[in-house]
Design a protein around this motif. Structure first.
Motif, short mmCIF file in Angstrom:
data_model
loop_
_atom_site.label_atom_id
_atom_site.label_comp_id
_atom_site.label_asym_id
_atom_site.label_seq_id
_atom_site.Cartn_x
_atom_site.Cartn_y
_atom_site.Cartn_z
N TYR A 293 0.80 -1.34 -0.06
CA TYR A 293 -0.11 0.08 -0.07
C TYR A 293 0.86 1.15 0.02
CZ TYR A 293 -4.36 -2.36 0.59
OH TYR A 293 -5.61 -3.56 0.36
N ASN A 294 1.90 1.23 0.83
CA ASN A 294 2.77 2.53 0.93
C ASN A 294 3.95 2.72 -0.05
OD1 ASN A 294 1.02 3.37 2.95
ND2 ASN A 294 2.55 2.37 4.46
N GLU A 295 4.30 1.34 -0.58
CA GLU A 295 5.64 1.67 -1.58
C GLU A 295 5.24 1.11 -3.01
OE1 GLU A 295 8.50 2.58 -0.69
OE2 GLU A 295 7.77 2.66 1.51
N ASP A 296 3.85 0.98 -3.21
CA ASP A 296 3.12 0.42 -4.40
C ASP A 296 3.75 -0.89 -5.26
OD1 ASP A 296 0.94 1.08 -5.96
OD2 ASP A 296 2.19 2.23 -7.21
N LEU A 297 4.39 -1.87 -4.48
CA LEU A 297 4.75 -3.12 -5.02
C LEU A 297 3.66 -3.92 -5.41
CD1 LEU A 297 7.61 -1.65 -4.07
CD2 LEU A 297 8.11 -4.11 -3.42
N SER A 298 3.76 -4.77 -6.30
CA SER A 298 2.66 -5.70 -6.69
C SER A 298 2.95 -6.96 -5.91
CB SER A 298 2.91 -5.96 -8.15
OG SER A 298 4.16 -6.77 -8.62
N LEU A 299 1.94 -7.63 -6.00
CA LEU A 299 2.15 -8.95 -5.01
C LEU A 299 3.22 -9.81 -5.66
CD1 LEU A 299 -1.79 -10.07 -5.05
CD2 LEU A 299 -0.36 -8.87 -3.27
N SER A 300 3.09 -9.82 -6.95
CA SER A 300 4.29 -10.57 -7.53
C SER A 300 5.86 -10.07 -7.20
CB SER A 300 4.20 -10.48 -9.18
OG SER A 300 3.12 -11.13 -9.51
N GLU A 301 6.07 -8.71 -7.32
CA GLU A 301 7.28 -8.05 -6.77
C GLU A 301 7.44 -8.47 -5.26
OE1 GLU A 301 7.63 -4.14 -9.56
OE2 GLU A 301 5.99 -4.04 -7.63
N ILE A 302 6.55 -8.47 -4.61
CA ILE A 302 6.98 -9.00 -3.11
C ILE A 302 7.23 -10.20 -2.60
CG2 ILE A 302 5.81 -8.85 -0.82
CD1 ILE A 302 3.80 -6.50 -1.53
N ALA A 303 6.38 -11.03 -3.70
CA ALA A 303 6.65 -12.58 -3.57
C ALA A 303 8.07 -12.93 -4.03
CB ALA A 303 5.56 -13.46 -4.46
N GLU A 304 8.51 -12.20 -5.05
CA GLU A 304 9.64 -12.51 -5.73
C GLU A 304 10.82 -12.12 -4.81
OE1 GLU A 304 12.39 -10.84 -9.44
OE2 GLU A 304 10.44 -11.40 -9.67
N ASN A 305 10.80 -10.80 -4.13
CA ASN A 305 11.56 -10.42 -3.02
C ASN A 305 11.52 -11.04 -2.07
OD1 ASN A 305 12.14 -8.08 -4.82
ND2 ASN A 305 10.91 -7.03 -3.66
N GLU A 306 10.49 -11.73 -1.27
CA GLU A 306 10.53 -12.51 -0.21
C GLU A 306 10.86 -14.02 -0.44
OE1 GLU A 306 10.45 -11.20 2.85
OE2 GLU A 306 10.59 -9.31 1.83
N GLY A 307 10.66 -14.51 -1.65
CA GLY A 307 10.87 -15.84 -2.06
C GLY A 307 9.75 -16.75 -1.65
N ILE A 308 8.76 -16.27 -1.70
CA ILE A 308 7.33 -17.14 -1.55
C ILE A 308 6.46 -16.80 -2.67
CG2 ILE A 308 7.59 -16.78 1.11
CD1 ILE A 308 5.55 -14.88 0.87
N THR A 309 5.20 -17.57 -2.48
CA THR A 309 4.44 -17.38 -3.92
C THR A 309 3.72 -16.03 -3.66
OG1 THR A 309 2.57 -18.45 -2.56
CG2 THR A 309 4.15 -19.86 -3.68
N ARG A 310 3.00 -15.66 -4.90
CA ARG A 310 2.15 -14.60 -5.08
C ARG A 310 1.21 -14.96 -3.88
NH1 ARG A 310 -2.13 -12.98 -7.37
NH2 ARG A 310 -2.65 -10.82 -8.08
N GLN A 311 0.40 -16.02 -4.06
CA GLN A 311 -0.60 -16.38 -3.20
C GLN A 311 -0.57 -16.45 -1.71
OE1 GLN A 311 -3.88 -16.85 -4.67
NE2 GLN A 311 -4.58 -16.72 -2.61
N GLY A 312 0.80 -16.53 -1.37
CA GLY A 312 1.23 -16.53 -0.02
C GLY A 312 0.98 -15.16 0.60
N VAL A 313 1.62 -14.16 -0.47
CA VAL A 313 1.60 -12.95 -0.08
C VAL A 313 0.16 -12.08 0.06
CG1 VAL A 313 2.12 -10.46 -1.10
CG2 VAL A 313 4.00 -12.20 -1.06
N ARG A 314 -0.68 -12.73 -1.03
CA ARG A 314 -2.05 -12.08 -1.00
C ARG A 314 -2.82 -12.60 0.04
NH1 ARG A 314 -6.93 -13.61 -2.04
NH2 ARG A 314 -8.54 -12.47 -3.20
N ASP A 315 -2.58 -13.76 0.72
CA ASP A 315 -3.37 -14.23 1.88
C ASP A 315 -2.98 -13.64 2.98
OD1 ASP A 315 -4.62 -16.23 0.01
OD2 ASP A 315 -3.31 -17.79 0.69
N SER A 316 -1.45 -13.37 3.08
CA SER A 316 -1.01 -12.67 4.12
C SER A 316 -1.86 -11.12 4.14
CB SER A 316 0.38 -12.49 4.33
OG SER A 316 0.85 -11.68 5.32
#
Length: 121
Positions: free
Chosen positions: A30-53
């Motif tokens: 919300y504040n840094e405007d990263l996409s779910l995919s970008e966060i997932a890639e940076n954190e080494g988890i799935t996009r769905q995992g980021v979305r669920d969290s």
């Protein structure tokens, strides 16, 4: 209020009540405007995992606000302080036009000063 802005503001009010990871993901999304995919890639988890969290964290924020009403109360206090300041201006202007009481002007200045101090917090 738009959902993105509302979640961002709720995060300011209640963020410390979330897990560190939830807070971090919400901030990135919300504040840094990263996409779910970008966060997932940076954190080494799935996009769905980021979305669920993020969805769980959003639900917690809205639940906390529905129970505690801090954001709503903050808006009410802010609006009230603005109204107090406007009323003080009217008293000051009326005093200038009619009686010119120095005591009234001093009290009006004190009221406005206190309203400004409280608005900053």
């Amino acid at each position: 209020m738009a959902k993105n802005l509302e979640v961002s503001v709720l995060l300011d009010f209640y963020g410390e009540m979330l897990t560190e990871k939830q807070r971090y993901f919400l901030d990135l999304y919300y504040n840094e405007d990263l996409s779910l995919s970008e966060i997932a890639e940076n954190e080494g988890i799935t996009r769905q995992g980021v979305r669920d969290s993020i969805k769980r964290a959003e639900a917690q924020l809205f639940d906390m606000e529905s129970k505690l009403h801090l954001l709503r109360r903050f808006g009410e206090v802010r609006d009230g302080l603005n109204e107090i300041s406007e009323c003080a201006d009217k008293i000051y202007n009326y005093n200038l036009e009619h009686s010119l009481s120095r005591e009234i002007n001093e009290n009006v200045a004190r009221i406005k000063s206190l309203a400004e101090i409280l608005s900053e917090d």
